[in-house]
Design a protein around this motif. Structure first.
Motif, PDB file in Angstrom:
ATOM      1  N   PRO A 312       0.751  -1.269  -0.029  1.00  0.00           N
ATOM      2  CA  PRO A 312      -0.119   0.159   0.000  1.00  0.00           C
ATOM      3  C   PRO A 312       0.742   1.219   0.091  1.00  0.00           C
ATOM      4  N   PHE A 313       0.398   2.352  -0.726  1.00  0.00           N
ATOM      5  CA  PHE A 313       1.163   3.531  -0.876  1.00  0.00           C
ATOM      6  C   PHE A 313       2.456   3.723  -1.303  1.00  0.00           C
ATOM      7  N   ALA A 314       2.852   2.560  -1.793  1.00  0.00           N
ATOM      8  CA  ALA A 314       4.286   2.190  -2.189  1.00  0.00           C
ATOM      9  C   ALA A 314       5.043   3.378  -3.061  1.00  0.00           C
ATOM     10  N   PHE A 315       4.180   3.703  -4.204  1.00  0.00           N
ATOM     11  CA  PHE A 315       4.576   4.758  -5.211  1.00  0.00           C
ATOM     12  C   PHE A 315       4.482   6.097  -4.424  1.00  0.00           C
ATOM     13  N   TYR A 316       3.504   6.366  -3.748  1.00  0.00           N
ATOM     14  CA  TYR A 316       3.278   7.667  -3.106  1.00  0.00           C
ATOM     15  C   TYR A 316       4.149   7.845  -2.007  1.00  0.00           C
ATOM     16  N   ALA A 317       4.719   6.923  -1.315  1.00  0.00           N
ATOM     17  CA  ALA A 317       5.831   6.948  -0.201  1.00  0.00           C
ATOM     18  C   ALA A 317       7.173   7.297  -1.201  1.00  0.00           C
ATOM     19  N   ARG A 318       7.368   6.647  -1.966  1.00  0.00           N
ATOM     20  CA  ARG A 318       8.723   7.177  -2.659  1.00  0.00           C
ATOM     21  C   ARG A 318       8.673   8.641  -3.283  1.00  0.00           C
ATOM     22  N   ALA A 319       7.436   9.006  -3.704  1.00  0.00           N
ATOM     23  CA  ALA A 319       7.440  10.281  -4.262  1.00  0.00           C
ATOM     24  C   ALA A 319       7.608  11.146  -3.239  1.00  0.00           C
ATOM     25  N   LEU A 320       6.937  10.915  -2.055  1.00  0.00           N
ATOM     26  CA  LEU A 320       7.082  11.924  -0.919  1.00  0.00           C
ATOM     27  C   LEU A 320       8.651  12.072  -0.419  1.00  0.00           C
ATOM     28  N   ARG A 321       9.111  10.861  -0.488  1.00  0.00           N
ATOM     29  CA  ARG A 321      10.548  10.832   0.050  1.00  0.00           C
ATOM     30  C   ARG A 321      11.277  11.849  -1.074  1.00  0.00           C
ATOM     31  N   ARG A 337       2.227  15.884   9.762  1.00  0.00           N
ATOM     32  CA  ARG A 337       3.390  14.834  10.122  1.00  0.00           C
ATOM     33  C   ARG A 337       2.957  13.754  10.712  1.00  0.00           C
ATOM     34  N   ARG A 338       1.968  13.753  11.552  1.00  0.00           N
ATOM     35  CA  ARG A 338       1.195  12.659  12.222  1.00  0.00           C
ATOM     36  C   ARG A 338       0.647  11.567  11.068  1.00  0.00           C
ATOM     37  N   GLU A 339      -0.172  12.406  10.226  1.00  0.00           N
ATOM     38  CA  GLU A 339      -0.855  11.554   8.815  1.00  0.00           C
ATOM     39  C   GLU A 339       0.510  10.766   8.320  1.00  0.00           C
ATOM     40  N   LEU A 340       1.461  11.462   7.822  1.00  0.00           N
ATOM     41  CA  LEU A 340       2.512  10.947   7.066  1.00  0.00           C
ATOM     42  C   LEU A 340       3.152   9.663   7.727  1.00  0.00           C
ATOM     43  N   SER A 341       3.275   9.862   9.156  1.00  0.00           N
ATOM     44  CA  SER A 341       3.697   8.661   9.807  1.00  0.00           C
ATOM     45  C   SER A 341       3.033   7.349   9.486  1.00  0.00           C
ATOM     46  N   ARG A 342       1.813   7.398   9.127  1.00  0.00           N
ATOM     47  CA  ARG A 342       1.534   6.191   8.636  1.00  0.00           C
ATOM     48  C   ARG A 342       1.957   5.221   7.588  1.00  0.00           C
ATOM     49  N   ILE A 343       2.637   6.252   6.565  1.00  0.00           N
ATOM     50  CA  ILE A 343       3.341   5.607   5.668  1.00  0.00           C
ATOM     51  C   ILE A 343       4.863   5.863   5.313  1.00  0.00           C
ATOM     52  N   LEU A 344       5.438   6.753   6.223  1.00  0.00           N
ATOM     53  CA  LEU A 344       7.026   7.157   6.272  1.00  0.00           C
ATOM     54  C   LEU A 344       7.102   7.160   7.579  1.00  0.00           C
ATOM     55  N   PRO A 345       7.062   5.753   8.537  1.00  0.00           N
ATOM     56  CA  PRO A 345       7.228   5.830   9.785  1.00  0.00           C
ATOM     57  C   PRO A 345       8.906   6.136  10.210  1.00  0.00           C
ATOM     58  N   PRO A 354      -5.606   6.533  14.299  1.00  0.00           N
ATOM     59  CA  PRO A 354      -6.267   5.507  13.652  1.00  0.00           C
ATOM     60  C   PRO A 354      -7.103   5.748  12.341  1.00  0.00           C
ATOM     61  N   TRP A 355      -7.408   4.739  11.423  1.00  0.00           N
ATOM     62  CA  TRP A 355      -8.014   5.389  10.296  1.00  0.00           C
ATOM     63  C   TRP A 355      -9.578   5.257  10.697  1.00  0.00           C
ATOM     64  N   ARG A 356     -10.246   6.445  10.301  1.00  0.00           N
ATOM     65  CA  ARG A 356     -11.512   6.495  10.440  1.00  0.00           C
ATOM     66  C   ARG A 356     -12.705   5.701   9.702  1.00  0.00           C
ATOM     67  N   ASP A 357     -12.250   5.428   8.485  1.00  0.00           N
ATOM     68  CA  ASP A 357     -12.974   4.432   7.953  1.00  0.00           C
ATOM     69  C   ASP A 357     -12.131   4.012   6.468  1.00  0.00           C
ATOM     70  N   CYS A 363      -5.864   8.532   1.233  1.00  0.00           N
ATOM     71  CA  CYS A 363      -5.144   9.629   1.786  1.00  0.00           C
ATOM     72  C   CYS A 363      -5.211  10.865   1.123  1.00  0.00           C
ATOM     73  N   LYS A 364      -6.384  11.081   0.260  1.00  0.00           N
ATOM     74  CA  LYS A 364      -6.855  12.240  -0.624  1.00  0.00           C
ATOM     75  C   LYS A 364      -6.788  13.540   0.108  1.00  0.00           C
ATOM     76  N   ASP A 365      -7.422  13.434   1.285  1.00  0.00           N
ATOM     77  CA  ASP A 365      -7.471  14.783   2.187  1.00  0.00           C
ATOM     78  C   ASP A 365      -6.144  15.228   2.415  1.00  0.00           C
ATOM     79  N   LEU A 366      -5.033  14.274   2.563  1.00  0.00           N
ATOM     80  CA  LEU A 366      -3.608  14.656   2.959  1.00  0.00           C
ATOM     81  C   LEU A 366      -3.101  15.293   1.656  1.00  0.00           C
TER      82      LEU A 366
END
Length: 372
Positions: A312-321, A337-345, A354-357, A363-366
Motif C-alpha cells: 500500500p502507498f508504495a509509489f506515493y511513499a517514494r514520491a514523498l521521500r 506529520r502525524r498523517e505521514l507517519s502512517r506510510i513514512l514511519p 487510527p483510520w476513521r473509515d 489519503c486524498k485529504d492529505l
C-alpha cells in the motif's frame, strides 16, 4: 562403456540407458552406504540393515536382496565383491558428484543435486543405520545449501540478479526460518528494482517468525528494511545489471523525430494541464519526458515498480521521500506529520492516528490539504 547412474538424492533409482529402476528400501540403504562409505565388509552391511536377525540369516537376506536387484536390472551387477562389497566402478552416484563439486568449488554443478538422501524411506527397524542416515542427510543438505549460497553470491557479484534471486528463493524455501536467506531475497529483489517485492518478502518473513517462533526479526534484518523503505543505496552493493545493448542505444545522444510531441507537451505545460504520454513499450516515452523535464529546470523522476501493487502507498511513499529530499527544510503542521507517519514511519516516527473509515486509506485529504 557408458556409465550407469545411481540416484540417491530423493527417490532412490538405478539408471541403465534410458531406464530407471526404483530400488527396494534395504537395497537402497546398501547402495547409499557403499556410495558414501566406500568398500564395506559384507557382515557389517548385513548387521546394519538386518539387526534383529541372526548373522547367518542376515547375510542370506543381503545376498537375496542383491540377487533380486541384479534380476531387476537385467543382470547388471551394481554391487561387486565377495567378503568386502563395493559399487561397480562404472556406476556414478549423484551423492558423489555433490560432494566432489562442492569440494572443488564447482557450485554451479551442485545446485541442481537437490533432495533428501534416499528420501521417502525410514529405517526405524535399523537403529544404527538410521543414526548414520540422519547424519549423512544433514551433511549432504549442508553441502547443497553451501553450493547455493556460494553460487548466489557469485551471481550477485556479477550483476546476475535474476539468476541469483532464483537460487535465493530456493534457499529460503529449504530453510524458511533463516533470516540470512530472507535478507538475501529482500536484497536481490531490491537490486532488481522491485522494492515492493522486497517489502512483501520482509512482511511474510516477519509474520512467519512471529507466528511459528514468537520472535521479531533480527536487528540486521530490520536495518535492511529501513534502507529499502528509504529507497537508499545498499551498503556494499556489488554488481550491476548487464546490458546486452550498447549504452548509446539505450540513451542516444540526440532524440530525433519527436519535435511535434515535445511541442504538444510544452503547450499543455504552459496551459497548466496534466500531461499523459501513451504508446507501445520501447518507443521512447520515458526519454521524451526526460528531455522535456530537463528543459524546464529541476525535476523529480519517479517510476512505478512491479511490486508496488502488493505494498500500500508504495509509489506515493517514494514520491514523498523524493519531495522531502529536495526540500529538507520544509516545515509541516503537526497533523500532517502525524498523517505521514502512517506510510513514512522512518521520517516521521510518531504514533499515527487510527483510520476513521476505509475511504481514509486513499489519503486524498492529505494530498489536498498538505499540498506536497
Amino acid at each position: 562403456m557408458a556409465k550407469s547412474h545411481l540416484r540417491l538424492l530423493g527417490r532412490a533409482t538405478l539408471g541403465l540407458g534410458e531406464s530407471w529402476i526404483p530400488l527396494e528400501r534395504k537395497v537402497a540403504g546398501v547402495l547409499a552406504y557403499l556410495a558414501l562409505e566406500g568398500p564395506t565388509p559384507r557382515s557389517k552391511l548385513a548387521g546394519l540393515l538386518w539387526p534383529e536377525t541372526h548373522e547367518r540369516a542376515a547375510r542370506n537376506n543381503l545376498v537375496q536382496s542383491l540377487r533380486r536387484l541384479r534380476r531387476a536390472v537385467g543382470g547388471y551387477e551394481a554391487v561387486r565383491g565377495e567378503g568386502t562389497l563395493q559399487l561397480a566402478e562404472d556406476l556414478e552416484a549423484d551423492v558423489t558428484r555433490l560432494i566432489l563439486s562442492t569440494l572443488q568449488g564447482k557450485y554451479a554443478e551442485a545446485v541442481d543435486l537437490e533432495g533428501e538422501l534416499i528420501g521417502g524411506y525410514d529405517y526405524d527397524d535399523c537403529p544404527d543405520f538410521a543414526d548414520w542416515l540422519q547424519a549423512e542427510r544433514e551433511h549432504l543438505s549442508g553441502l547443497w545449501r553451501e553450493a547455493l549460497e556460494s553460487e548466489a553470491k557469485r551471481l550477485e557479484g556479477e550483476g546476475e540478479f535474476r539468476k541469483a534471486l532464483a537460487l535465493a528463493l530456493r534457499l529460503a524455501e529449504a530453510d524458511p526460518f533463516s533470516e540470512e536467506h530472507l535478507r538475501r531475497v529482500m536484497r536481490l529483489y531490491y537490486l532488481r528494482g522491485d522494492r515492493g517485492a522486497a517489502m512483501s518478502a520482509y512482511h511474510h518473513g516477519r509474520e512467519r517468525l512471529k507466528r511459528e517462533l514468537g520472535v521479531d526479526p533480527l536487528p540486521e534484518t530490520q536495518a535492511l528494511v529501513q534502507v529499502i523503505e528509504r529507497g537508499a543505496v545498499l551498503p556494499g552493493a556489488g554488481g550491476r545489471l548487464r546490458r546486452e545493448i550498447p549504452l548509446a542505444l539505450w540513451q542516444p545522444p540526440v532524440l530525433v523525430g519527436r519535435e511535434q510531441a515535445l511541442a504538444q507537451i510544452e503547450e499543455a505545460w504552459e496551459a497548466g494541464k496534466l500531461v499523459f504520454v501513451a504508446g507501445e513499450p520501447g518507443i521512447g516515452k520515458s526519454r521524451l519526458l526526460r528531455d522535456f523535464a530537463s528543459r524546464n529546470g529541476s525535476y523529480v523522476w519517479m517510476s512505478a515498480l512491479p511490486g508496488d501493487k502488493g505494498t500500500p502507498f508504495a509509489f506515493y511513499a517514494r514520491a514523498l521521500r523524493e519531495a522531502f529530499g529536495e526540500s529538507p527544510g520544509l516545515r509541516l503542521p503537526s497533523w500532517v506529520r502525524r498523517e505521514l507517519s502512517r506510510i513514512l514511519p522512518d521520517l516521521f516516527p510518531l504514533d499515527p492516528l487510527p483510520w476513521r473509515d476505509p475511504a481514509d486509506r486513499s489519503c486524498k485529504d492529505l494530498c489536498v490539504r498538505a499540498r506536497v
